[in-house]
Design an enzyme around this catalytic site. Structure first.
Site, PDB file in Angstrom:
ATOM      1  CG  HIS A   1      -7.294  26.785  70.452  1.00  0.00           C
ATOM      2  ND1 HIS A   1      -6.524  25.847  69.795  1.00  0.00           N
ATOM      3  CD2 HIS A   1      -7.071  27.961  69.817  1.00  0.00           C
ATOM      4  CE1 HIS A   1      -5.867  26.437  68.812  1.00  0.00           C
ATOM      5  NE2 HIS A   1      -6.173  27.718  68.806  1.00  0.00           N
TER       6      HIS A   1
ATOM      7  CG  ASP B   1      -7.660  22.993  71.014  1.00  0.00           C
ATOM      8  OD1 ASP B   1      -8.445  23.371  70.122  1.00  0.00           O
ATOM      9  OD2 ASP B   1      -6.454  23.287  71.014  1.00  0.00           O
TER      10      ASP B   1
ATOM     11  CB  SER C   1      -3.201  28.011  67.222  1.00  0.00           C
ATOM     12  OG  SER C   1      -4.436  27.867  66.570  1.00  0.00           O
TER      13      SER C   1
END
Length: 212
Positions: free
Chosen positions: A184, A154, A54
Site C-alpha cells: 500500500h 496490501d 486509497s
C-alpha cells in the site's frame, strides 16, 4: 507529466473534524466546479477523469456514482488506485497483510473511527462510503471506464479487486492491474527504488491512453 493532462488536486475537508459524508460531498462539488470552469483552466469539459489512491480512490469511486445519480458532468475515466470500497471489510488480504506491510489493521480502524463513527453497520453500506454496495446495474451504462490497480501485499487488495469484479459484472469497462510485489502507498514512492516508479509510470500511461 507522464499522463499528459491537467491535474486538479482537491483540498477536501479531513476527518476527524469533517466526518462522512463531508469529504465525499466536497469532492463532488469540486468535480462540478472543474466542469463549470473547464475553459478557464484549460481542460476539455467532455473529457474529465476522476482519480485517487486509497481513501482518495474511495472518494473517486464515490464521486463517479454521485455524478450518475445526480446528473453531473460526463466523465471519461475513473482511476482507482488500491481503493477502499467496503466499510464492512472482511477479506483475506486484510487478515494476511493487516500487520507488517505498512498499512495496518490498527490504522484502518483508527481512520474508520475518525471518519464514520456515527454510522451503524447498515448505514456503512451507503455507496458514498462503500461503493461496493451501489446498484451498479442501474448506472453501469453511464459509468466512466475504470482503471483499477491494487498492490499484492496490501490489506485493501481484495476489496479493490472485488469492486472491479462487481463493475465488470454490471457491464462497466474495467482495466485491472495487480502490482504483485508492492505494498500500500506505492503510488507515493516515485523517487526511490524501481518497482514503485515503474508502477506509477504504467498508471500514468493508462491515464494518457484513457483520455486521449
Amino acid at each position: 507529466l507522464g499522463a499528459g493532462c491537467v491535474v486538479v488536486s482537491v483540498d477536501y475537508r479531513l476527518a476527524p473534524e469533517a466526518k462522512f459524508p463531508g469529504p465525499a460531498e466536497d469532492c463532488y462539488a469540486a468535480t462540478l466546479w472543474v466542469a463549470e470552469h473547464a475553459a478557464e483552466i484549460g481542460v476539455a469539459r467532455n473529457n474529465l477523469a476522476v482519480g485517487g489512491d486509497s481513501a482518495g480512490g474511495n472518494l473517486a469511486a464515490a464521486v463517479c456514482l454521485m455524478v450518475k445519480d445526480r446528473g453531473g458532468p460526463p466523465l471519461g475515466m475513473q482511476l482507482l488506485v488500491y481503493p477502499g470500497t467496503d466499510a464492512l471489510r472482511d477479506t483475506e488480504s486484510l487478515r494476511l497483510f493487516g500487520e507488517g506491510f505498512y498499512l495496518t489493521q490498527g490504522f484502518i480502524d483508527l481512520a474508520a473511527d475518525a471518519y464514520y463513527p456515527h454510522l451503524s453497520q447498515d448505514e456503512r453500506r451507503d455507496p458514498r462510503l462503500s461503493p461496493a454496495y451501489a446498484d451498479l446495474d442501474a448506472v453501469a451504462d453511464r459509468l466512466a471506464p475504470v482503471f483499477l490497480c491494487t498492490a499484492g501485499f496490501d490489506p485493501l487488495r481484495d476489496e479493490g479487486e472485488a469492486y472491479a469484479d462487481l463493475l465488470e459484472k454490471a457491464g462497466v469497462t474495467v482495466t485491472r492491474r495487480r502490482f504483485d510485489g508492492l505494498i500500500h502507498s506505492f503510488f507515493n514512492v516515485t523517487g526511490a527504488g524501481r518497482s514503485g516508479p515503474a508502477a506509477v509510470a504504467e498508471i500514468a500511461d493508462a491515464v494518457r491512453a484513457g483520455l486521449h
